[in-house]
Design a protein around this motif. Sequence first.
Motif, PDB file in Angstrom:
ATOM      1  N   TYR A   1       0.539  -1.343   0.224  1.00 29.20           N
ATOM      2  CA  TYR A   1       0.370   0.233   0.341  1.00 29.20           C
ATOM      3  C   TYR A   1       0.628   0.930   0.275  1.00 29.20           C
ATOM      4  CZ  TYR A   1      -3.963  -2.647   0.610  1.00 29.20           C
ATOM      5  OH  TYR A   1      -5.010  -3.687   0.652  1.00 29.20           O
ATOM      6  N   PHE A   2       1.842   1.138   0.641  1.00 28.99           N
ATOM      7  CA  PHE A   2       2.877   2.438   0.113  1.00 28.99           C
ATOM      8  C   PHE A   2       4.705   1.827  -0.616  1.00 28.99           C
ATOM      9  CE2 PHE A   2       0.795   2.127   4.373  1.00 28.99           C
ATOM     10  CZ  PHE A   2      -0.049   2.692   4.619  1.00 28.99           C
ATOM     11  N   SER A   3       4.763   3.129  -1.064  1.00 35.82           N
ATOM     12  CA  SER A   3       5.920   3.142  -2.164  1.00 35.82           C
ATOM     13  C   SER A   3       7.207   3.551  -1.503  1.00 35.82           C
ATOM     14  CB  SER A   3       6.100   3.777  -3.288  1.00 35.82           C
ATOM     15  OG  SER A   3       5.900   4.961  -2.840  1.00 35.82           O
ATOM     16  N   ASP A   4       6.964   3.553  -0.186  1.00 35.93           N
ATOM     17  CA  ASP A   4       7.860   3.711   0.539  1.00 35.93           C
ATOM     18  C   ASP A   4       8.244   2.943   1.737  1.00 35.93           C
ATOM     19  OD1 ASP A   4      10.519   4.656   2.357  1.00 35.93           O
ATOM     20  OD2 ASP A   4       8.991   6.204   3.206  1.00 35.93           O
ATOM     21  N   ARG A   5       9.798   2.054   1.389  1.00 39.01           N
ATOM     22  CA  ARG A   5      10.200   0.844   1.869  1.00 39.01           C
ATOM     23  C   ARG A   5      10.201   0.688   2.665  1.00 39.01           C
ATOM     24  NH1 ARG A   5      15.555  -1.355   1.260  1.00 39.01           N
ATOM     25  NH2 ARG A   5      16.664  -0.007   0.394  1.00 39.01           N
TER      26      ARG A   5
END
Length: 266
Positions: A16-20
């Motif tokens: 849901y988030f591109s920031d790992r």
Amino acid sequence: MMRSYSDKQNVQKKPYFSDRYFVAPQIPKDVVESDEIFTNDLSVLKAKFEIKEAYIQRGQLVVYIDPKDNVAVLKTLRDELSYNFLSEHSAIDWLAKSGEFEIFYQLLSTSKRKRLRVKCFIKEKEVLKSVSSLYASANWAEREMYDMFGVIISGHPYMKRLLMPDDWFDHPLRKTYPLHGDEVAQWYEIDKIFGKEYRDIIGPEERDSARIDVNDTYRFAHLNHEVPFGAEPSQEKTFTDYQEEGGVFIVKKLKKEDAKIVKERY
């Protein structure tokens, strides 16, 4: 009805988030001792049952129990602690993560104005006892939980699918249930209603309710590019007048091409 096997482990899982490095915020938990009523309720439960964990979250008490105690715990909560309303009861699929379902019962005490959530974990093939004899609202909730997740309930007065047809394969709210490419689902109603010989004539069902075909002018219209019903889509710009011919007395007919955008309010 069988479909060919393919590995669908947690096919609905997606980031849901591109920031790992993003860590989803957690709802803070408070100790039970911070609320006098919940402290008393928990002490009554602990005197009779094994309570695996308990905390207050969003102003409601959350308790984890052994699944074999579900009926007895809810009976105590209803008869001794005045939790007279079961507002929600369902499951969460953690099969891909731990091979378990998380079962929850959302309770309300109208006299104490308190909400309490009872939770437990069961394995995929483990049988859970019905609580429909304690709370009438559990009757359909348990049927829905069986239908959507495949949670097996014992002691229910009428355990059968609630939403899906009786011969439907699999349980749609499991994370392993395919969102796309379910061939059996695409042809289910065509085969049932018309027969397989009509597959080529009718075509497969489209089960994505949000899907929009840009070339479909039977059900959709392109704003500013409207065409007659069923005609070929057009890139020609169209103009729409916002009043029928004849109009309304004194009210001037509004033509979109004559409209002006006001840059400043006077």
